[in-house]
Structure formats: C-alpha cells, structure tokens
Design a protein around this motif. Structure first.
Motif: not given
Lengths: 499, 499
Positions: A24-25, B24-25, A17-18, A48, A28, A20-21, A239-240, A44, B245, B17, B43-44, B47-48, B40-41
């Motif tokens: 995404x960072x 962002x997620x 999960x970390x 992570x 983006x 995948x985050x 991310x999945x 960031x 954003x 951070x 779950x992410x 976790x965070x 999955x999102x």
C-alpha cells in the motif's frame, strides 16, 4: 489442522500483513503521494521492509516450518497445508541465502543506480550509466553465487521470478522462437500497411476511463473487491485477495494506453481476485510466477481485447462513447488495433514484435553475467543485435540500451517472463477452447464468465501452490513451448495483413 | 547531540514510521478501499498497531529515554532535545498505564459498539445500543482509574486529548459560556431570518472541487506537500510533515460541505505542514492537542472563510465558477453563509449554536462517568437538556442521543476539544490582529501569507513541544477563556441579524 501448523500460519499472516502494508505504501507513492512525501515514504518503506524481512528470516520461521512439516507429514501434495510448508520453506531458503549486508548494499546500489539511469536516459548518455551498471552487474554475479545454481549462474536469477525454470529451457524455447518471429515480421513488413490514425484522435479522458472501466467490468474484474487509479507507469497490486488495485495512464490523443492498458492490468487483477479465499492473508495468496501472471494480462488484453469477436460486440458502445469513430468499420478498427510496427521501444511493441525485444535482452543478460559481453560494450552489442533482429539501428541510447529501468534496479532474469507470459497465454487459451469451444461465440456476445470461471478453477484459485511449470502441466498436459504462439500470430496476422 | 539521544531518536523514528504506515492504511480505507478490502485491512491495522505498541511500550524505550535524559540534562526546556525527552516520557507513561489486555478488550468492545451503534442509529432505537453503551461506559470508568487523576475521573479521559487540562477548568469556562450562548441564540431567533437558498442550488461537483481547491491554495495549503481526496466523513491526516492529505465530501445541491469543509480540513492541514522540519519523523511532529488543532481549522473556515472581507475578494471568482450566483449580492451571500439555525445535529451546527451542542455532551459525559445519570436514562437526560438549551425536543434518537459515533468508539473527553478549538481560534486571531492590524485588509485582497506565517511561527512550528495550555500562554499571554469568542459572535451576528 494441528497446533504447530496453526502457529506457523499465525506467524506467516503477521508477515503477510506487513508485506501488504508495504504494497500500500508503494501503491500510494505511485498514485496519490505529493512530491514532498518521497523522503518520508522511503523511510517508512525501509522500516517495514526491515521488520518484515527480520520476522521472515528469523530462526523462529524455520522452527515453525519444521514443526508444522512433521505435524502434517503425509498430507496430499496439493493440500493447502503441504503446499504452505513446501513453498514457504523454499521462500525461506531463498531469503536466507542473501545476507542482510548484501541486501542493504544492493538496495543502496540500485537506488542510486535508478537515479543515475534516469538521468543518463534523459541525456541519452550510456557512458554516464556505465560505472553504475558495472557495479550492479558485479552484484548480480555475486547474487547468483549466493543463491547457487546447477548449470548456469543465470539460472539463479531467473528462478527468482520463474521458480524452477532453467536458462537452458528458456534458451531452447527462444532459440526456436526467434527465427520464426523474424520471418513473420519481415512478411508483415512487405505487406500493405495498416492505417491506425483513427486511434490517434482526441479522446476525452473521462470518457476513456468510463469506457475502459465498462470493458473490464464486463470481463469480470470485481470492483467490489478492487479499484482503479491513475499512474504514470501502470501496474496492478493488491493488499488482499479481496482488495486489488489496477492503475491506468491516459493519453488524450491515443486510445490504446488507457483502453488496452486497463484490460492488461485487469487481467493481472482478475488473477489475484481469483485466488482461493482459503489462501487469503498467507504467502500463497499471489500469482505463482511472473510468466503465469503475464499470461493472464496478455490473454485479456490481446486474445480477448484485440479479437474481432470482442469488438463486434463492443463497437456500438465505443461509437456511443466516441462519436468521432462513427464511420469506422469493424474491420478497419480490428486491423488498426492489431497493427504491427517495428519500433525501438519494447513497451510500445505489438504482439508480433514484442518477444523479439525480450529475446535480445535475455541473450545480453546472460552474456553480461558470464562476461562474454563486457559491460562497456553492451551498448554496441545491443545496437548490432537489434539490427540483426529488426533490420533497424537505434538512433540513440535512450531508444536503445537505456530504455528500460530493469537493469538499474537489479532485475536480471525478469525480462524473460514477459515473453513466457505471451507463450503461456495462447497455450492456456487453446486449452480453454478444447474444454469450451463456444468461447469465441460467447465473447462476441459480451459473455466472459465461462472463460473467467475456467481460469479461476484451473489457474487462479491455486495461488502459489504450484510452480508455473507444474501448473502448465496440470492445465495443458504439456510444457511451455512457442509453437502455439507462432501459430496464433500467423493465423491472426494472415487475417490482418493478408500474408 | 550525544550517542544516547541519537539512539533514542532512531528508535522513535522507527516507531513513527510504523504509525505513519498505520495512518496510510486508515486513510486509504476511507478514500479508496473497495468494500471487499475491509476484513484484510482490519488485520493489517491490528498487526501494525500491535508491533508499534510493543515497540513503544517496551522497556527499551524507557531505558533509552532515561539515558538520553541524563545526557541532555541542562538543555533548555524549549530545545528539541529536552522537549523530545519530556513529551515522549509523558506519552510512554500514559501508554504503559493501560495493560495490553485492557487495550485489546477495549478494541473489541468499541469495534462491536460501533457496529451496534450504526444499526441502532439507523433504526433510531436507543434501547438497542444501551447494553453496548453500558459496557463501554464501564470500561471508561476503568480506564480513568488505570490512567489515574487528581480530582475527577473525567480529568483522566480529557487529558488524553488536551494534555494537562482539567475538568474543573473546562467546566468553569463552559459554565460562563453557556448562558451567553443561550441568550445570543434567542436574540437571533427573534430577529428577521436569513435566506440561504442560493447555497442550495445545483452545483457541478468538479467545479466545486476546483473552486474549493483554489481557495485553500490561496490560503497557503501546499499541494507539493499535500493532496486532496473524497471521503464520506471528511478528515485530515498526514504521513509526514511533507505529506498531508485532506478529504472532502461533495453535495450536488449544497455548496457548504465541500467549500467550508475543504477550508476546515486545510486549516488542520496547514498546521501539520507548518510543523518544523527539525521535528519531521519524530513523535513531536504533530498538532499538540485536539483543541489547538481545531482552532486552526475553525480560524480558516470561519474567521477567514466566512468573513465579508474574504468574499469581497473571492466573490467574482465564485460567480465565474457558478453563473447561477450572478445576481447574488456580497451582503446577501455573507448573511447566507453565516445563517444561524437551531438544529438537532451537531455536525450541521453554525458558529453560534455549535458550542452549545458540545456543552450538553460535556456535562452528560461527566454525569455518566460518575453515575449521576444512569446509562439507561441518558436518552431522556439528553432530550430534557436539549430542550433547556435550544427550546426544542429531538423528534427521535437518531436526531438526539444516537447522532454521534464517539461514545460507541470509547471517545469520552473528546467532544470538549471542539468547543475549546472555537474559543482558541478567536483568542489566537485577536493576538494576530494586535501584531498585524492590517490582516483584515490583506484578506480582502486575497493575501494570506502574513497570517499563515504568524501561525507557522507562533503555533505550528513547535509541534507537540508545548501543551495547549503552555502554547496559549506563550502566544496570547493568557489562558483559554470564552469572553473573546462571545464578543466575536456578538459582533458578527449583530452585523448579520441587526440585533
């Protein structure tokens, strides 16, 4: 399974999960982030990455792996459980070989290196990059020693991207491959040249997007489980298994970057989307190696997307989208999209010349690592070898040794996988044809599901369970080789150039 | 400062951070994520959130706060250091009051609650939502007890969103406000009605985007440090002071959602962009309260964006973009964008009716919390009160008690801040006018920098250093009140409706 395996899995899923985050960072950053965001984004990513790395390299991971291994002992090699413990133990051993002080120093050196490289390339000034490159290659030698190897220090670097593959293996393949490529390119050079001017008209950007999206949707890229965005340097990330993003670069005056670029990234994307749901959210949910990944992108981009069959089906749709192509014949269009051209820049290279660009880098990387070529001399070595391979000499460093970001980012051993991907794409496709001889006819009718289902079943679903070598043997019964690719190229370019 | 303060800051920046990665997620989820990505999102995010929460509520945070407090004792109340320790200690005390078992139970209950609510609203069936709502209100009562309060359990919930504000304070403001609003709306209802049909023509989506982007860029939203994307439910978020954003919803047949929505979100965005770089990456880099945040969005949307001065400047540009508006006069356009209409749905409400929607919810929330209104009776209570306020009875639950997501998400105490934001927007703007009487003329010339600089200096730069109450006193010398807003509305709607 048992409680130990479940505990391992829960731990690994948190780490995934970390990671995948983090993806995404990074995604983006390349697709949406305004310039002002870069400093904060680096922070960031650092936080992570540090957290994920600490969690993965902790002794807890090793303990959980040990306990799970005991619990599942006797499970089939192919089972999810045995594969999870086996592959993650390899990952763990690799990750813990590099002390965090080394990782931090490398991050700093390559971050600085990339900035220095970008500026040096802008000014086409190799000397400005030399000190940074010397430091990075020093660290590459250190890294090879830390990772360890049996025969060649380059083995250690290569196997980060192609698990288990050795320098000797790749060298023997490339040594056989190179003269045949040189010969083929020379033959093409002597033939009547191809006109591709119709690809370089003005093409409306939204229409390009729409057409390319239609093409990859036809292939089977699933937009319920994926998306597309713009990026300067196109890539695919996810991310999945159920959230795969492809990116595209558009050129208003050239059809190829968006069209074939989208097919290429969708090939990567369909691999990720095809990974078994049983592996979702675990470290096995990903392509098994860069070479196998590239085989999928190249198959859809080149073997399918640049085939005459595909365009016999897609041409009317293309002409609807772009009336300026109304008078172009299928034959001329097919030749244009398969034009062979000796050029200085790898990323612009066609199917025939591409691997030669790679082999040049593969050879130089080893020589830099062993010191056979001094870093200060690599620009000249590059130019000499380029001339020997292509019969051309780069006019400046930007068109030569400075063109790629990889070395500045510490990515030694990476380039080879691009060429291996080309070879594998044909080996796998030949196997598909054995199982389903009707596939070319299906493609000419806009039907891609037999092909995609075969790839899903034989390659994608396994994720990282098997190494590239294991997978290729399972799928084709043979090891990676270059004969099939040469046969494919020869056949294709006989058609295009009447060799 | 000293080593202890630096250690605190380093710890807080890591947590920030993580929280920015969470943002962002969430942002990607609303703007780009394909449907397949949702499991999955979740779950992410879980976790965070867990990691960030654990890090923040750890005893390490408390120890670092204590050591830093000692080190900086004697620092000015206004200083970054004193503010950091003071505000973060409050955050810490609040965060540690809720046991993680409660937080987890709440997350589960509200996740389920939102799904149940969405379905119930679809079917306009309050009874289907009732059991979930009963459980959630039970948890709200529990939460109020856990957080603690002096007078009213609602104080505990309210002060999560408006630090330090009490139910009694808000009640006294709203009690004075309500009859004046009811009276004003009745007067408007008796007047000659306004024609807004020119806002409901067909408007090309890309042109809408371009025009709205031009407007908020003129205001001063900085696209070097911000971006814009589409979302079904528009919002503003940020991952840094330098990466803000905003999101927009487009309606092909109605100009308002994209145009005034973009101005609204840009108002939020300019607040975040205006926070001092000295606070970047820390827990103080954010708007101080929801009410103050809303004051900024409403000021740019309504006081600037719906003013006649602004449109005297922007109208030619609007007509260039949309030739179908070529014959519309400034006066008619101004009236149209300020049309008052009694309607059932809060999010569609105009400046005159909006606060009445809020007061209704504010009263019901307290009564639900104390049990003065039974949850089973809240639909009827809603409808009765709506009739008393607006002279209309909701035709069904979807247009009544089921319209908002907030209760299903456990957001009690939140609604009030929307109305407080409206009140503050006028109080702050009146203060700007005292300092710079030329501002209306500047707006009519398309100059917004005096206004934005004033907001930056007096409000934005401080981030979360001061509570909303402290800030309002510093800026205006008075407490929040409703008289100024009523005077503003009366003046404006006298003009529009000739009351």
């Amino acid at each position: 399974m048992g409680a130990n395996y479940d505990a391992l899995l829960a731990h690994l899923k948190e780490i995934t999960n970390i990671n995948n985050a983090i993806s995404l960072l990074a995604y983006d950053q390349e697709t949406s982030m305004p310039p002002g965001g870069s400093a904060a984004r680096a922070q960031q990513l650092a936080t992570l990455s540090k957290l994920g790395h600490e969690m993965f390299t902790s002794s807890q991971t090793n303990d959980l792996l040990g306990a799970a291994a005991e619990e599942i002992s006797g499970a089939d090699y192919d089972s999810d459980e045995a594969s999870m413990v086996r592959v993650v133990q390899q990952d763990y051993d690799l990750a813990t070989k590099l002390p965090s002080s080394f990782v931090a120093r490398m991050a700093e050196e390559t971050s600085l290196g990339q900035k220095t490289w970008a500026k040096a390339r802008e000014n086409s000034d190799f000397q400005a990059f030399l000190p940074a490159l010397e430091r990075i290659i020093g660290m590459m030698q250190e890294q090879a020693d830390l990772l360890g190897y049996d025969e060649h220090p380059y083995d250690a670097l290569l196997s980060q991207y192609e698990r288990g593959m050795t320098t000797a293996q790749v060298k023997s393949i490339f040594d056989a491959h190179r003269p045949k490529l040189v010969d083929l390119i020379a033959q093409v050079g002597d033939a009547q040249q191809v006109d591709d001017s119709m690809l370089k008209l003005n093409f409306d950007r939204d229409t390009q997007r729409e057409f390319a999206l239609w093409a990859v949707k036809s292939f089977g890229f699933d937009f319920e489980r994926g998306g597309q965005a713009e990026a300067v340097h196109p890539f695919c990330t996810n991310f999945s298994v159920n959230d795969v993003r492809i990116t595209t670069r558009f050129n208003d005056n050239w059809l190829n970057p968006a069209l074939f670029g989208m097919m290429h990234e969708a090939g990567h994307g369909m691999y990720e989307q095809g990974i078994g749901q049983n592996l979702e959210g675990t470290p096995l949910a990903g392509g098994t190696s860069l070479g196998v990944h590239e085989s999928q992108s190249r198959m859809w981009e080149n073997i399918v997307g640049r085939s005459k069959g595909f365009w016999s089906w897609a041409m009317p749709k293309l002409k609807d989208a772009f009336p300026q192509l109304g008078q172009v014949t299928l034959d001329d269009f097919y030749k244009a999209i398969n034009k062979v051209e000796r050029s200085f820049i790898r990323v612009e290279a066609d199917e025939a010349t591409y691997n030669l660009h790679i082999i040049l880098r593969f050879e130089l990387e080893q020589e830099l690592l062993t010191g056979a070529v001094k870093v200060a001399d690599v620009r000249d070595a590059w130019n000499d070898r380029f001339n020997a391979f292509f019969g051309l000499t780069p006019p400046d460093d930007a068109n030569g040794v400075l063109q790629d970001i990889h070395w500045s980012a510490g990515l030694f051993g990476y380039f080879a996988t691009y060429a291996l991907g080309n070879l594998l794409s044909v080996q796998y496709y030949n196997q598909v044809l054995k199982d389903h001889p009707s596939i070319p006819d299906e493609i000419a009718q806009g039907k891609f599901d037999t092909l995609l289902t075969w790839l899903n079943t034989n390659i994608h679903q396994h994720g990282r369970k098997f190494t590239g070598t294991e997978l290729t043997r399972r799928v084709t019964g043979e090891d990676i080789q270059s004969d099939s690719y040469i046969a494919y190229l020869t056949d294709k370019f006989n058609g295009v150039y009447g060799l």
